[in-house]
Enzyme design. Structure first.
Site: not given
Ligand SMILES: NC(=O)c1ccc[n+]([C@@H]2O[C@H](COP(=O)([O-])OP(=O)(O)OC[C@H]3O[C@@H](n4cnc5c(N)ncnc54)[C@H](OP(=O)(O)O)[C@@H]3O)[C@@H](O)[C@H]2O)c1
Length: 324
Positions: A65, A221
């Site tokens: 990251y 959203k």
């Molecule tokens: N191991 C792996 O291969 C892998 C892969 C992916 C992720 N991850 C980990 O998992 C974590 C989470 O996954 P992710 O970031 O892919 O997806 P997620 O948690 O499903 O979505 C996060 C995004 O959703 C939006 N959001 C979050 N809370 C919100 C709320 N309350 N209201 C409105 N919008 C909201 C924001 O983006 P916007 O505001 O831009 O819409 C935020 O950046 C990552 O940070 C990482 O640590 C790991």
């Protein structure tokens, strides 16, 4: 505040069912990091502060990251909050692409430096595609564990076969495999069908669900404002799931989530996260990302939302109809 922490794996630390994903802290420092809009330093600080204040006691980051940018931002923010080294936990990940297992021991010093020497409570193999076998990777992880450089050992994106190879290598040394971090959400429930959940449950391996909000889709959203995704930096705007067809298809689920949220005086994302971490007993931890303090406060607030069995079952049923 809900203090119902649970054990990671068989003998890991007591973690809040929801941790915070820190991919969003990458600061655009590499291609992986440019997936998200930059989050400024003050916002990252506020995200960490709101998470801790709301009862979240762990954060997930990774070497890839932003080539350490996320690790550094997280550790600096935790230091500024004077977060406890004993009771606030970091999960980190080694990046395997183009590398052999020997790189795990070679790079741990850089990881620990990036984390300001904060303990790595869980160290994970980020992806299954290194040049080495899972067994060799686990031998390197065991060496780190025996030297006290890491706490628990985990994997990520491993299928059942490779996960079992990792499990067996550790098991032979009397060490549990703590977790498998995989993509899992109400719109992507493959892991319930391909045997992974069953095997994890049977062997005491925790599931850490990433993208639990389907990268913002499950907050509602983008259903309300489908054009909003076009203003975002990364590739989400080109993904089929953010297009009108799928937004329309998922409306029945979103309507149910909204009605449930209203009933609990909660938000849609809180209902989703509560479902994630309770529907399968204590098996699943969720690590939503946050790009603002508001998101983090919502994630922490989800620790206090508890759905009835009937509500959870209705949501489950509605979700099966709209899988990705
Ligand atoms: N191991 C792996 O291969 C892998 C892969 C992916 C992720 N991850 C980990 O998992 C974590 C989470 O996954 P992710 O970031 O892919 O997806 P997620 O948690 O499903 O979505 C996060 C995004 O959703 C939006 N959001 C979050 N809370 C919100 C709320 N309350 N209201 C409105 N919008 C909201 C924001 O983006 P916007 O505001 O831009 O819409 C935020 O950046 C990552 O940070 C990482 O640590 C790991």
């Amino acid at each position: 505040m809900n203090h119902a922490y649970r054990t990671l794996g068989k003998e890991g630390p007591q973690l809040s069912p929801i941790g915070i994903g820190c991919w969003q802290f990458s600061r655009g420092a590499n291609a992986v990091g440019r997936y998200w809009d930059d989050v400024g330093e003050e916002d990252m600080q506020a995200i960490v502060r709101a998470s801790l204040a709301g009862g979240i006691n762990w954060f997930d980051t990774a070497e890839v990251y932003g080539n350490g940018a996320s690790e550094r931002a997280l550790a600096d923010a935790l230091d500024r909050e004077e977060a406890s080294l004993e009771t606030v936990y970091i999960a980190d990940k080694w990046w395997p692409a183009g590398r052999k297992a020997s790189s795990i021991e070679k790079t741990i010093g850089a990881r620990r430096d990036a984390l300001n020497q904060r303990p790595i409570a869980l160290y994970q193999i980020h992806q299954p595609f290194s040049f080495s076998s899972a067994g060799k990777e686990m031998e390197a992880m065991l060496a780190l564990k025996h030297r006290g450089e890491i706490g628990e050992i985990g994997v990520s994106n491993f299928n059942e076969k490779r996960m079992l190879e990792a499990y067996d290598t550790l098991h032979a040394e009397g060490v549990p495999l703590a977790s498998n971090q995989i993509k899992y959400s109400l719109l992507d429930r493959r892991a319930e069908q391909n045997g992974l959940f069953d095997t994890c449950r049977e062997l005491g391996i925790s599931v850490i669900a990433y993208s639990p909000l389907e990268q913002g889709l499950l907050t509602g959203k983008y259903h309300q404002d489908p054009d909003a995704i076009k203003k975002k930096r990364g590739p989400r705007k080109w993904m089929g799931r953010f297009r009108s067809g799928y937004l329309e298809k998922t409306k029945p689920l979103m309507n149910l989530l909204e009605a449930t949220a209203e009933h609990h005086e909660a938000t849609v994302s809180q209902v989703v996260l509560s479902w994630m971490v309770h529907y399968h007993g204590d098996l699943v931890f969720a690590i939503p990302g946050a790009s603002s303090e508001k998101h983090a406060a919502e994630h922490a607030g989800a620790l206090n939302v508890r759905l009835s069995d009937n509500e959870a079952e209705q949501i489950s049923k509605a979700s099966w109809d709209v899988q990705l």
